[in-house]
Enzyme design. Structure first.
Site, PDB file in Angstrom:
ATOM      1  N   LYS A 276    -116.996   3.015 -11.435  1.00  0.00           N
ATOM      2  CA  LYS A 276    -115.993   3.350 -12.459  1.00  0.00           C
ATOM      3  C   LYS A 276    -115.736   4.849 -12.322  1.00  0.00           C
ATOM      4  CE  LYS A 276    -115.102   2.200 -17.283  1.00  0.00           C
ATOM      5  NZ  LYS A 276    -113.710   1.811 -17.138  1.00  0.00           N
TER       6      LYS A 276
HETATM    7  N1  PMP Z   1    -111.217  -3.364 -14.700  1.00  0.00           N
HETATM    8  C1  PMP Z   1    -110.971  -2.057 -14.884  1.00  0.00           C
HETATM    9  C2  PMP Z   1    -110.121  -1.342 -13.901  1.00  0.00           C
HETATM   10  C3  PMP Z   1    -111.506  -1.389 -15.998  1.00  0.00           C
HETATM   11  O1  PMP Z   1    -111.256  -0.093 -16.201  1.00  0.00           O
HETATM   12  C4  PMP Z   1    -112.288  -2.111 -16.926  1.00  0.00           C
HETATM   13  C5  PMP Z   1    -112.845  -1.417 -18.148  1.00  0.00           C
HETATM   14  N2  PMP Z   1    -114.076  -0.821 -17.872  1.00  0.00           N
HETATM   15  C6  PMP Z   1    -112.532  -3.466 -16.682  1.00  0.00           C
HETATM   16  C7  PMP Z   1    -111.981  -4.067 -15.559  1.00  0.00           C
HETATM   17  C8  PMP Z   1    -113.376  -4.280 -17.611  1.00  0.00           C
HETATM   18  O2  PMP Z   1    -114.710  -3.851 -17.507  1.00  0.00           O
HETATM   19  P1  PMP Z   1    -115.726  -4.012 -18.719  1.00  0.00           P
HETATM   20  O3  PMP Z   1    -115.632  -5.413 -19.161  1.00  0.00           O
HETATM   21  O4  PMP Z   1    -117.040  -3.685 -18.106  1.00  0.00           O
HETATM   22  O5  PMP Z   1    -115.299  -3.052 -19.764  1.00  0.00           O
END
Ligand code: PMP
Length: 289
Positions: free
Chosen positions: A155
């Protein structure tokens, strides 16, 4: 939206300081080149008045993995970060909140590795379950980054230029949100959420490889296992989603949020009659229990 006021406390490099007094320099790779990693975490106020962070271990393990993937020096343990987060929430008297940990570099305008990183945890109030509305989604002209060009399971801040461009495009065209494809043209994810669609009582979601492996995505898959709903992870195009029964995005901030339409094509079932809606309700119960 105001994220802090003169009383707000943040965690910064081992100390709890006022957000208004915190400083960063303007000569770092994070600001100039997008070289930073972060998390998005939610806490919820429980029925008994206590505050609970949803899946903090999974989020902080992903933060450590993201820092490693980008060769960022980072030595906080999951436990230390959870303790710091609890204190930031308590110091700011927060229950329903969004928590933003960020690992960023020191002053360094070159591309050479750093010997230290900075670490901050910020939090602000966020009401849960605002997303009762359904989204009008468009297939984006922007593709997600090539996994051979970026560590796409990390991320990383710089990846979000892609997310911002796709969101701008969707909103400029009158849609609520974008659905990006991968570099091969298959459906991938939203700018900040993962994707599922429903057909004949079964769920389908893009396989890992070109997407952020979302913690909410994993939670939805667990919910489906518990409910006996079949989930298939595979490659599919957005055209294959036309005429499906329902579709939704899921993510920490978005929670589970249904589509009204994709590229102006409606879905076969009313959201309230879909299996997806059932999953949305179970997710809501899960985060506040
Ligand atoms: N894809 C992207 C590009 C994101 O930024 C996020 C948010 N973190 C997600 C998917 C979903 O991830 P999560 O469920 O871990 O928040």
């Amino acid at each position: 939206m105001k994220y802090f006021n003169e009383h707000t406390i943040i965690f910064l490099d081992g100390e709890y300081v006022k957000a208004a007094d915190a400083r960063t320099d303007l000569y770092g790779q994070s600001l100039h080149y997008g070289y930073a990693v972060f998390e998005g975490i939610r806490s919820y106020k429980m029925k008994d008045g206590s505050t609970k962070i949803f899946k903090p271990v999974a989020h902080y393990e992903r933060l450590i993995a993201s820092a490693q993937a980008l060769n960022m020096p980072f030595s906080y343990s999951v436990e230390e970060m959870i303790v710091a987060t609890d204190k930031v929430l308590a110091d700011n008297n927060l229950g329903d909140a969004y928590i933003r940990p960020l690992v960023y570099g020191p002053d360094n305008m070159s591309f050479n590795p750093n010997t230290i990183s900075h670490f901050t945890i910020q939090a602000w109030e966020m009401q849960p379950f605002l997303g009762e509305k359904l989204l009008r989604v468009m297939t984006s002209s922007f593709q997600r980054p090539n996994p051979k060009g970026f560590r796409i399971t990390a991320k990383a801040s710089g990846h979000y230029v892609n997310s911002i461009m796709a969101s701008h495009e969707a909103k400029a065209k009158g849609f609520d949100e974008a659905l990006l494809t991968d570099m091969d043209g298959f459906a991938a994810e939203a700018p900040g959420a993962n994707l599922f669609y429903e057909k004949d009582g079964k769920l389908f979601t893009p396989a890992l490889g070109h997407i952020l492996p979302g913690i909410t995505r994993a939670t939805v898959i667990e919910i489906c296992k518990d409910l006996g709903i079949e989930v298939t992870e595979k490659k599919f195009t957005t055209e294959e989603m036309y005429g499906a029964d329902a579709a939704f995005f899921c993510g920490t901030a978005a929670e589970v949020i249904g589509f009204e339409s994709l590229d102006n094509q409606p879905f076969a079932k009313a959201w309230n009659d879909s299996v997806s809606k059932k999953i949305q309700m179970v997710y809501k119960d899960l985060v506040i229990s």
